[in-house]
Design a protein around this motif. Structure first.
Motif, PDB file in Angstrom:
ATOM      1  N   PHE A 171       1.024  -1.272  -0.002  1.00  0.00           N
ATOM      2  CA  PHE A 171       0.053   0.083   0.114  1.00  0.00           C
ATOM      3  C   PHE A 171       0.962   1.309   0.217  1.00  0.00           C
ATOM      4  CE2 PHE A 171      -3.673  -2.448   2.171  1.00  0.00           C
ATOM      5  CZ  PHE A 171      -4.287  -2.607   0.800  1.00  0.00           C
ATOM      6  N   LYS A 172       2.160   1.212   0.582  1.00  0.00           N
ATOM      7  CA  LYS A 172       3.014   2.164   0.616  1.00  0.00           C
ATOM      8  C   LYS A 172       3.825   2.227  -0.759  1.00  0.00           C
ATOM      9  CE  LYS A 172       6.803   4.135   3.395  1.00  0.00           C
ATOM     10  NZ  LYS A 172       7.534   3.924   4.540  1.00  0.00           N
ATOM     11  N   ASP A 173       4.391   0.960  -1.015  1.00  0.00           N
ATOM     12  CA  ASP A 173       5.521   1.031  -2.058  1.00  0.00           C
ATOM     13  C   ASP A 173       4.902   1.116  -3.625  1.00  0.00           C
ATOM     14  OD1 ASP A 173       7.067   0.706   0.224  1.00  0.00           O
ATOM     15  OD2 ASP A 173       7.318  -1.473   0.077  1.00  0.00           O
ATOM     16  N   VAL A 174       3.735   0.496  -3.526  1.00  0.00           N
ATOM     17  CA  VAL A 174       3.161   0.513  -5.073  1.00  0.00           C
ATOM     18  C   VAL A 174       2.559   1.800  -5.172  1.00  0.00           C
ATOM     19  CG1 VAL A 174       1.816  -0.829  -6.855  1.00  0.00           C
ATOM     20  CG2 VAL A 174       3.187  -2.133  -5.073  1.00  0.00           C
ATOM     21  N   LYS A 175       3.007   2.566  -6.371  1.00  0.00           N
ATOM     22  CA  LYS A 175       2.406   4.094  -6.646  1.00  0.00           C
ATOM     23  C   LYS A 175       1.751   3.805  -8.067  1.00  0.00           C
ATOM     24  CE  LYS A 175       5.888   5.794  -3.341  1.00  0.00           C
ATOM     25  NZ  LYS A 175       4.944   6.029  -2.175  1.00  0.00           N
ATOM     26  N   PRO A 176       0.626   3.620  -8.082  1.00  0.00           N
ATOM     27  CA  PRO A 176       0.130   3.542  -9.627  1.00  0.00           C
ATOM     28  C   PRO A 176       0.399   4.966 -10.359  1.00  0.00           C
ATOM     29  CG  PRO A 176      -1.449   3.229  -8.083  1.00  0.00           C
ATOM     30  CD  PRO A 176      -0.381   2.998  -7.409  1.00  0.00           C
ATOM     31  N   TYR A 177      -0.057   5.911  -9.453  1.00  0.00           N
ATOM     32  CA  TYR A 177      -0.119   7.492  -9.982  1.00  0.00           C
ATOM     33  C   TYR A 177       1.235   7.608 -10.790  1.00  0.00           C
ATOM     34  CZ  TYR A 177       2.210   8.655  -5.735  1.00  0.00           C
ATOM     35  OH  TYR A 177       3.179   8.859  -4.486  1.00  0.00           O
ATOM     36  N   LYS A 178       2.237   7.183 -10.156  1.00  0.00           N
ATOM     37  CA  LYS A 178       3.540   7.394 -11.136  1.00  0.00           C
ATOM     38  C   LYS A 178       3.820   6.715 -12.316  1.00  0.00           C
ATOM     39  CE  LYS A 178       6.447   8.461  -6.852  1.00  0.00           C
ATOM     40  NZ  LYS A 178       7.674   8.389  -6.319  1.00  0.00           N
ATOM     41  N   LYS A 179       3.138   5.807 -12.672  1.00  0.00           N
ATOM     42  CA  LYS A 179       3.002   5.102 -13.932  1.00  0.00           C
ATOM     43  C   LYS A 179       2.091   5.648 -15.174  1.00  0.00           C
ATOM     44  CE  LYS A 179       3.433   0.827 -16.369  1.00  0.00           C
ATOM     45  NZ  LYS A 179       3.601  -0.880 -16.509  1.00  0.00           N
ATOM     46  N   LEU A 180       0.990   6.598 -14.539  1.00  0.00           N
ATOM     47  CA  LEU A 180       0.109   7.185 -15.198  1.00  0.00           C
ATOM     48  C   LEU A 180       0.730   7.932 -16.593  1.00  0.00           C
ATOM     49  CD1 LEU A 180      -2.381   8.466 -12.666  1.00  0.00           C
ATOM     50  CD2 LEU A 180      -2.678   6.565 -14.107  1.00  0.00           C
ATOM     51  N   SER A 181       2.148   8.597 -16.409  1.00  0.00           N
ATOM     52  CA  SER A 181       2.608   9.289 -17.523  1.00  0.00           C
ATOM     53  C   SER A 181       3.042   8.565 -18.687  1.00  0.00           C
ATOM     54  CB  SER A 181       3.803  10.279 -16.917  1.00  0.00           C
ATOM     55  OG  SER A 181       4.790   9.367 -16.240  1.00  0.00           O
ATOM     56  N   GLU A 182       3.148   7.087 -18.301  1.00  0.00           N
ATOM     57  CA  GLU A 182       3.788   6.172 -19.414  1.00  0.00           C
ATOM     58  C   GLU A 182       2.574   5.381 -20.093  1.00  0.00           C
ATOM     59  OE1 GLU A 182       6.223   3.124 -17.594  1.00  0.00           O
ATOM     60  OE2 GLU A 182       6.733   4.421 -16.078  1.00  0.00           O
ATOM     61  N   ILE A 183       1.293   5.926 -20.036  1.00  0.00           N
ATOM     62  CA  ILE A 183       0.123   5.127 -20.531  1.00  0.00           C
ATOM     63  C   ILE A 183       0.039   5.859 -21.741  1.00  0.00           C
ATOM     64  CG2 ILE A 183      -2.144   4.707 -20.522  1.00  0.00           C
ATOM     65  CD1 ILE A 183      -1.924   4.366 -17.380  1.00  0.00           C
ATOM     66  N   ASN A 184      -0.179   4.954 -22.844  1.00  0.00           N
ATOM     67  CA  ASN A 184      -0.309   5.789 -24.475  1.00  0.00           C
ATOM     68  C   ASN A 184      -1.516   5.060 -24.965  1.00  0.00           C
ATOM     69  OD1 ASN A 184       2.195   7.221 -24.315  1.00  0.00           O
ATOM     70  ND2 ASN A 184       3.322   5.111 -24.629  1.00  0.00           N
ATOM     71  N   CYS A 185      -2.332   4.602 -24.253  1.00  0.00           N
ATOM     72  CA  CYS A 185      -3.532   4.006 -24.860  1.00  0.00           C
ATOM     73  C   CYS A 185      -4.795   4.876 -24.378  1.00  0.00           C
ATOM     74  CB  CYS A 185      -3.794   2.469 -24.750  1.00  0.00           C
ATOM     75  SG  CYS A 185      -4.341   2.110 -23.029  1.00  0.00           S
ATOM     76  N   PRO A 186      -5.923   4.716 -24.990  1.00  0.00           N
ATOM     77  CA  PRO A 186      -7.226   5.573 -24.546  1.00  0.00           C
ATOM     78  C   PRO A 186      -7.728   4.973 -23.302  1.00  0.00           C
ATOM     79  CG  PRO A 186      -7.442   5.074 -26.764  1.00  0.00           C
ATOM     80  CD  PRO A 186      -6.162   4.111 -26.422  1.00  0.00           C
ATOM     81  N   VAL A 187      -8.008   5.715 -22.278  1.00  0.00           N
ATOM     82  CA  VAL A 187      -8.412   5.331 -20.810  1.00  0.00           C
ATOM     83  C   VAL A 187      -9.625   5.802 -20.571  1.00  0.00           C
ATOM     84  CG1 VAL A 187      -7.682   5.403 -18.447  1.00  0.00           C
ATOM     85  CG2 VAL A 187      -6.009   5.022 -20.169  1.00  0.00           C
ATOM     86  N   LEU A 188     -10.597   5.094 -19.935  1.00  0.00           N
ATOM     87  CA  LEU A 188     -11.756   5.444 -19.499  1.00  0.00           C
ATOM     88  C   LEU A 188     -11.937   5.329 -17.940  1.00  0.00           C
ATOM     89  CD1 LEU A 188     -14.916   6.655 -19.790  1.00  0.00           C
ATOM     90  CD2 LEU A 188     -15.572   4.244 -20.170  1.00  0.00           C
ATOM     91  N   ALA A 189     -12.226   6.047 -17.223  1.00  0.00           N
ATOM     92  CA  ALA A 189     -12.329   6.142 -15.708  1.00  0.00           C
ATOM     93  C   ALA A 189     -13.646   6.496 -15.354  1.00  0.00           C
ATOM     94  CB  ALA A 189     -11.176   6.731 -14.914  1.00  0.00           C
ATOM     95  N   ILE A 190     -14.282   5.564 -14.628  1.00  0.00           N
ATOM     96  CA  ILE A 190     -15.905   5.798 -14.203  1.00  0.00           C
ATOM     97  C   ILE A 190     -15.741   5.656 -12.505  1.00  0.00           C
ATOM     98  CG2 ILE A 190     -17.906   4.859 -14.292  1.00  0.00           C
ATOM     99  CD1 ILE A 190     -17.280   3.397 -16.857  1.00  0.00           C
TER     100      ILE A 190
END
Length: 247
Positions: A171-190
């Motif tokens: 919960f502390k070590d895995v930081k998904p927000y830091k990988k967001l800048s690497e995403i190159n495909c379309p993304v839908l969040a709901i």
């Protein structure tokens, strides 16, 4: 629908449901479940899988190691092992001839989808994403340090679930927000407007970190698990339209 077992990279069985459409396709959707959930836990998982399969897409939904009907104990699992399981499922579907892949996650499953993303993924759908989990590390800290584990109940069943130190540390070590800048495909969040885990403002802040085409949809009156019928139907409708446009 076929029930199969997929072997992960740690030589452990992952219980998997494989929905195949009437006509052969190379397009597949991989669904990853929530923190205390499994491949059958929330009704939206089952209903969306059947619905989108009828639209001509193959679907895989699986239990991460330690969850549901897969090998292992939940208390021994972690976000890291769940990410590895998703990566192994992605490898498996590619070996079966599926080259067009969409990742869908619910809650913690969105973290796994983000972290397992690579440039071959065609699109992503994030249901009730949180994007960071440091607050859980802090809120569970005293209990973990005292007992070595925490006990929480599954909201829908009341079943007790034991969470161990490895999950807590991630919960502390895995930081998904830091990988967001690497995403190159379309993304839908709901998200639902009544989701107590994230606000629209915070979700929008994170979505702006994604350089590719992306959209945040907020369902008025919707909850975190899409248990409210109107919210569930709207999430399925939005996800279906997005997938048809991008996969």
């Amino acid at each position: 629908m076929e029930k199969i077992r997929v072997l992960n990279g740690r030589n452990q069985n992952l219980s998997t449901l494989f929905h195949k459409p009437a006509n052969q396709t190379n397009k597949i959707i991989i669904f990853t479940h929530s923190f205390k959930g499994d491949k059958d836990y929330q009704p939206i998982i089952r209903e969306f899988s059947e619905h989108i399969c009828n639209e001509g897409y193959a679907v895989i939904r699986f239990d991460c190691w330690g969850s549901g009907e897969s090998d292992g104990k939940f208390e021994d699992s972690s976000i890291t092992t769940q990410i590895e399981d998703l990566e192994d499922i992605i490898k498996y579907v590619r070996s079966q001839g599926y080259s067009e892949i969409c990742l869908i996650g619910l809650s913690l499953g969105t973290t796994n989808s983000i972290m397992a993303y690579d440039n071959s993924i065609k699109c992503m759908v994030l249901w009730s994403p949180v994007f960071q989990h440091e607050h859980l590390y802090e809120s569970y800290k005293d209990e973990i340090l005292q007992n070595g584990f925490i006990i929480r109940k599954r909201n829908l069943t009341g079943e007790e679930v034991k969470c161990g130190k490895a999950m807590w540390q991630d919960f502390k070590d895995v930081k998904p927000y830091k990988k967001l800048s690497e995403i190159n495909c379309p993304v839908l969040a709901i998200i639902g407007s009544e989701d107590g885990h994230i606000t629209e403002e915070k979700a929008q802040e994170f979505m702006k970190m994604i350089p590719s085409e992306n959209k945040l949809e907020v369902i008025q009156g919707g909850d975190h698990d899409f248990l409210i019928e109107k919210a569930k139907k709207k999430a399925i409708e939005l996800s279906t339209d997005f997938i048809k446009a991008h996969l």
